[in-house]
Scaffold this motif. Structure first.
Motif, PDB file in Angstrom:
ATOM      1  N   ILE A 193     105.881  20.167 -42.751  1.00  0.00           N
ATOM      2  CA  ILE A 193     104.667  19.521 -42.246  1.00  0.00           C
ATOM      3  C   ILE A 193     104.140  18.605 -43.337  1.00  0.00           C
ATOM      4  N   SER A 194     103.942  17.321 -43.008  1.00  0.00           N
ATOM      5  CA  SER A 194     103.511  16.363 -44.031  1.00  0.00           C
ATOM      6  C   SER A 194     102.001  16.160 -44.047  1.00  0.00           C
ATOM      7  N   HIS A 195     101.365  16.211 -42.893  1.00  0.00           N
ATOM      8  CA  HIS A 195      99.919  15.988 -42.839  1.00  0.00           C
ATOM      9  C   HIS A 195      99.392  16.391 -41.474  1.00  0.00           C
ATOM     10  N   ILE A 196      98.077  16.405 -41.345  1.00  0.00           N
ATOM     11  CA  ILE A 196      97.478  16.633 -40.029  1.00  0.00           C
ATOM     12  C   ILE A 196      97.534  15.311 -39.273  1.00  0.00           C
ATOM     13  N   ASP A 197      98.269  15.303 -38.166  1.00  0.00           N
ATOM     14  CA  ASP A 197      98.425  14.075 -37.383  1.00  0.00           C
ATOM     15  C   ASP A 197      97.114  13.710 -36.699  1.00  0.00           C
ATOM     16  N   HIS A 198      96.526  14.708 -36.030  1.00  0.00           N
ATOM     17  CA  HIS A 198      95.226  14.453 -35.404  1.00  0.00           C
ATOM     18  C   HIS A 198      94.503  15.754 -35.089  1.00  0.00           C
ATOM     19  N   ILE A 199      93.214  15.619 -34.844  1.00  0.00           N
ATOM     20  CA  ILE A 199      92.389  16.732 -34.380  1.00  0.00           C
ATOM     21  C   ILE A 199      91.913  16.348 -32.982  1.00  0.00           C
ATOM     22  N   GLY A 200      92.233  17.189 -32.014  1.00  0.00           N
ATOM     23  CA  GLY A 200      91.855  16.914 -30.620  1.00  0.00           C
ATOM     24  C   GLY A 200      90.478  17.488 -30.317  1.00  0.00           C
ATOM     25  N   ILE A 201      89.623  16.664 -29.744  1.00  0.00           N
ATOM     26  CA  ILE A 201      88.259  17.077 -29.412  1.00  0.00           C
ATOM     27  C   ILE A 201      88.027  16.845 -27.918  1.00  0.00           C
ATOM     28  N   ALA A 202      87.635  17.908 -27.222  1.00  0.00           N
ATOM     29  CA  ALA A 202      87.375  17.811 -25.785  1.00  0.00           C
ATOM     30  C   ALA A 202      85.983  17.233 -25.561  1.00  0.00           C
ATOM     31  N   VAL A 203      85.904  16.199 -24.714  1.00  0.00           N
ATOM     32  CA  VAL A 203      84.610  15.584 -24.391  1.00  0.00           C
ATOM     33  C   VAL A 203      84.502  15.391 -22.879  1.00  0.00           C
ATOM     34  N   SER A 204      83.269  15.330 -22.384  1.00  0.00           N
ATOM     35  CA  SER A 204      83.068  15.113 -20.947  1.00  0.00           C
ATOM     36  C   SER A 204      83.249  13.652 -20.584  1.00  0.00           C
ATOM     37  N   SER A 205      82.885  12.770 -21.501  1.00  0.00           N
ATOM     38  CA  SER A 205      82.928  11.338 -21.200  1.00  0.00           C
ATOM     39  C   SER A 205      83.201  10.535 -22.466  1.00  0.00           C
ATOM     40  N   LEU A 206      84.340   9.852 -22.515  1.00  0.00           N
ATOM     41  CA  LEU A 206      84.667   8.990 -23.663  1.00  0.00           C
ATOM     42  C   LEU A 206      83.582   7.945 -23.863  1.00  0.00           C
ATOM     43  N   GLU A 207      83.127   7.396 -22.751  1.00  0.00           N
ATOM     44  CA  GLU A 207      82.121   6.340 -22.790  1.00  0.00           C
ATOM     45  C   GLU A 207      80.849   6.794 -23.513  1.00  0.00           C
ATOM     46  N   ASN A 208      80.467   8.050 -23.291  1.00  0.00           N
ATOM     47  CA  ASN A 208      79.254   8.562 -23.936  1.00  0.00           C
ATOM     48  C   ASN A 208      79.465   8.885 -25.406  1.00  0.00           C
ATOM     49  N   VAL A 209      80.692   9.284 -25.771  1.00  0.00           N
ATOM     50  CA  VAL A 209      80.952   9.802 -27.119  1.00  0.00           C
ATOM     51  C   VAL A 209      81.377   8.694 -28.093  1.00  0.00           C
ATOM     52  N   MET A 210      82.086   7.677 -27.576  1.00  0.00           N
ATOM     53  CA  MET A 210      82.637   6.652 -28.465  1.00  0.00           C
ATOM     54  C   MET A 210      81.582   5.930 -29.316  1.00  0.00           C
ATOM     55  N   PRO A 211      80.389   5.609 -28.776  1.00  0.00           N
ATOM     56  CA  PRO A 211      79.387   4.941 -29.626  1.00  0.00           C
ATOM     57  C   PRO A 211      78.955   5.778 -30.829  1.00  0.00           C
ATOM     58  N   PHE A 212      78.976   7.119 -30.680  1.00  0.00           N
ATOM     59  CA  PHE A 212      78.635   7.977 -31.817  1.00  0.00           C
ATOM     60  C   PHE A 212      79.634   7.783 -32.957  1.00  0.00           C
ATOM     61  N   TYR A 213      80.931   7.789 -32.630  1.00  0.00           N
ATOM     62  CA  TYR A 213      81.949   7.600 -33.669  1.00  0.00           C
ATOM     63  C   TYR A 213      81.929   6.168 -34.206  1.00  0.00           C
ATOM     64  N   GLU A 214      81.837   5.195 -33.267  1.00  0.00           N
ATOM     65  CA  GLU A 214      81.955   3.793 -33.667  1.00  0.00           C
ATOM     66  C   GLU A 214      80.725   3.293 -34.405  1.00  0.00           C
ATOM     67  N   LYS A 215      79.554   3.558 -33.844  1.00  0.00           N
ATOM     68  CA  LYS A 215      78.329   2.995 -34.428  1.00  0.00           C
ATOM     69  C   LYS A 215      77.646   3.994 -35.346  1.00  0.00           C
ATOM     70  N   GLY A 216      77.630   5.274 -34.954  1.00  0.00           N
ATOM     71  CA  GLY A 216      76.987   6.300 -35.774  1.00  0.00           C
ATOM     72  C   GLY A 216      77.780   6.575 -37.032  1.00  0.00           C
ATOM     73  N   LEU A 217      79.030   6.993 -36.872  1.00  0.00           N
ATOM     74  CA  LEU A 217      79.858   7.323 -38.034  1.00  0.00           C
ATOM     75  C   LEU A 217      80.557   6.101 -38.613  1.00  0.00           C
ATOM     76  N   GLY A 218      80.615   5.027 -37.856  1.00  0.00           N
ATOM     77  CA  GLY A 218      81.212   3.792 -38.365  1.00  0.00           C
ATOM     78  C   GLY A 218      82.725   3.830 -38.463  1.00  0.00           C
ATOM     79  N   ILE A 219      83.380   4.631 -37.606  1.00  0.00           N
ATOM     80  CA  ILE A 219      84.844   4.636 -37.588  1.00  0.00           C
ATOM     81  C   ILE A 219      85.320   4.160 -36.204  1.00  0.00           C
ATOM     82  N   PRO A 220      85.897   2.943 -36.169  1.00  0.00           N
ATOM     83  CA  PRO A 220      86.216   2.327 -34.884  1.00  0.00           C
ATOM     84  C   PRO A 220      87.345   3.038 -34.127  1.00  0.00           C
ATOM     85  N   VAL A 221      87.221   3.047 -32.821  1.00  0.00           N
ATOM     86  CA  VAL A 221      88.289   3.516 -31.944  1.00  0.00           C
ATOM     87  C   VAL A 221      89.412   2.494 -31.990  1.00  0.00           C
TER      88      VAL A 221
END
Ligand code: CO
Length: 136
Positions: A3-31
């Motif tokens: 195993i070389s690294h963690i490829d990804h962490i899967g997070i269950a959400v009800s709505s991508l549309e509602n959650v993406m602005p938190f990551y993109e604008k809040g945390l500043g990490i673009p989709v």
């Protein structure tokens, strides 16, 4: 198995549309991209963070296992995916050690990568995915 690294962490959400602005604008990490996986009844969004990605999972129908997860546990961490160089060898090794997998052969996941899940009973309550290939 290697195993070389963690490829990804899967997070269950009800709505991508509602959650993406938190990551993109809040945390500043673009989709980076979103993808529809019709056979898994999922819409996914990938957010790269260094060598790892956050994988947001939105169920598109009640047939999705993520839908069941959301009903039982609510939104939150769903699985951790480790990157392996040879998924067939990893499957053979884990089976030989007596650990259970959800399938004996790899499935095709997002971006054409090869994936397999361990049975949570064999991995102490954490749903673990193994990934071979670039994914995205
Ligand atoms: Co995953």
């Amino acid at each position: 198995m290697a195993i070389s690294h963690i490829d990804h962490i899967g997070i269950a959400v009800s709505s991508l549309e509602n959650v993406m602005p938190f990551y993109e604008k809040g945390l500043g990490i673009p989709v980076k991209e979103t993808e529809e996986l019709p056979d898994k009844h999922l819409k996914v969004a990938f957010i790269p963070v260094g060598d790892t990605r956050i994988e947001l999972l939105e169920p598109t129908s009640e047939a999705s296992t993520v839908h069941t997860f959301l009903q039982k546990r609510g939104e939150g961490i769903h699985h951790i995916a480790y990157h392996v160089d040879d998924i067939e060898a990893a499957i053979a090794h884990l089976k030989e050690m007596g650990y259970r997998l959800l399938s004996d052969t790899p499935e095709i996941g997002a971006g054409g990568s090869k994936i397999v899940f361990l049975h949570p009973k064999s991995s102490f309550g954490v749903l673990i995915e193994l990934v071979e290939g670039e994914g995205h």
